[in-house]
Design a protein around this motif. Structure first.
Motif, PDB file in Angstrom:
ATOM      1  N   CYS A  87       0.808  -1.178   0.134  1.00 52.92           N
ATOM      2  CA  CYS A  87       0.029  -0.060   0.012  1.00 52.92           C
ATOM      3  C   CYS A  87       0.772   1.355  -0.091  1.00 52.92           C
ATOM      4  N   LYS A 102       2.144   1.956  -3.614  1.00 53.52           N
ATOM      5  CA  LYS A 102       1.060   2.212  -4.271  1.00 53.52           C
ATOM      6  C   LYS A 102       1.012   3.895  -4.250  1.00 53.52           C
ATOM      7  N   GLN A 103       1.008   4.206  -2.989  1.00 55.20           N
ATOM      8  CA  GLN A 103       0.774   5.639  -2.720  1.00 55.20           C
ATOM      9  C   GLN A 103       1.969   6.570  -3.170  1.00 55.20           C
ATOM     10  N   ALA A 163      -3.276   5.875   3.846  1.00 51.49           N
ATOM     11  CA  ALA A 163      -4.051   4.722   3.140  1.00 51.49           C
ATOM     12  C   ALA A 163      -3.641   3.387   3.847  1.00 51.49           C
ATOM     13  N   SER A 164      -2.426   3.324   4.176  1.00 51.78           N
ATOM     14  CA  SER A 164      -1.998   2.003   5.107  1.00 51.78           C
ATOM     15  C   SER A 164      -2.692   1.711   5.960  1.00 51.78           C
ATOM     16  N   LEU A 190      -6.333   0.514   5.333  1.00 54.30           N
ATOM     17  CA  LEU A 190      -6.091  -0.727   4.764  1.00 54.30           C
ATOM     18  C   LEU A 190      -6.397  -1.828   5.974  1.00 54.30           C
TER      19      LEU A 190
END
Length: 231
Positions: free
Chosen positions: A34, A37-38, A78-79, A82
């Motif tokens: 994650c 990806k960010q 985001a992580s 998640l």
């Protein structure tokens, strides 16, 4: 050349909330994926991601238009989302609010990459880099002020301190002494492992506060009440 040619390499480091061991083995790769990806969403190139159960290192070649604070904020947000919403709903996961960012040269990048990818080996072998691994040992990122305690001479016998001399101090000086001792312990062993009961209690308190933030009182009010009650 359609874009500026830059070689902006940053070594980023951030920790879990209160250095709790929240990055479990079953979550680690998903968290790293994650973050990867960010970072790429900001047109940056992640070169290495690694860490331990309480912190993460990320080596990034930055795009000239990317902002460090935004990249880190989105990677952490985001992580965390998640984990708490997908991988472990109802569980506790949170990053600390601040981070470290270190510029390095292109020549240093391979060495830093190797260091990040071999985090477990470095920590277990005692070869971790002190300045990077100790940056998050204190909860408060502001500079710490060394406390000094004026105390009378204490008698010692075979290196044993006379407790009577310590107990003879007034309350304020004893409190200062205890605070200084605790701070020295935190500096030497700042991330003690919590028991399951302690971790559960902390998670429960944090969850209760998030459900009803109004139930908490500012630190200034708490200190004022203590002074009013105990003088």
């Amino acid at each position: 050349m359609r874009e500026p040619f830059t070689q902006l390499y940053l070594h980023l480091v951030w920790a879990t909330w209160d250095r709790m061991p929240l990055i479990r083995p079953d979550l680690r790769q998903a968290i790293y994926g994650c973050i990867h990806k960010q970072v790429t969403k900001h047109r940056c190139q992640p070169l290495a991601i690694g860490g331990m159960d309480d912190h993460v290192h990320v080596l990034v070649r930055f795009h000239p238009m990317a902002r460090v604070s935004e990249v880190v904020q989105h990677a952490k947000g985001a992580s965390s989302h998640l984990v708490t919403q997908v991988l472990d709903p109802g569980g506790f996961f949170k990053w600390q609010g601040y981070y470290g960012a270190f510029t390095i040269s292109k020549q240093q990048a391979p060495h830093v990459r190797d260091y990040i990818l071999r985090q477990e080996e470095h920590h277990l072998g005692g070869t971790a880099i002190e300045t990077l691994e100790r940056i998050f040992h204190h909860r408060d990122p502001r500079p710490r002020v060394r406390r000094t305690v004026e105390a009378p001479r204490v008698r010692t016998t075979s290196r044993r301190i006379d407790m009577d001399a310590i107990l003879a101090l007034d309350v304020d000086r004893r409190i200062s002494l205890v605070t200084a001792i605790w701070e020295s312990i935190a500096a030497e062993n700042p991330a003690p492992r919590l028991t399951d009961d302690q971790r559960s209690e902390l998670q429960g308190r944090i969850a209760a506060h998030e459900r009803d933030p109004s139930s908490a009182i500012p630190a200034e009010d708490a200190l004022r009440r203590l002074h009013e009650k105990f003088g």
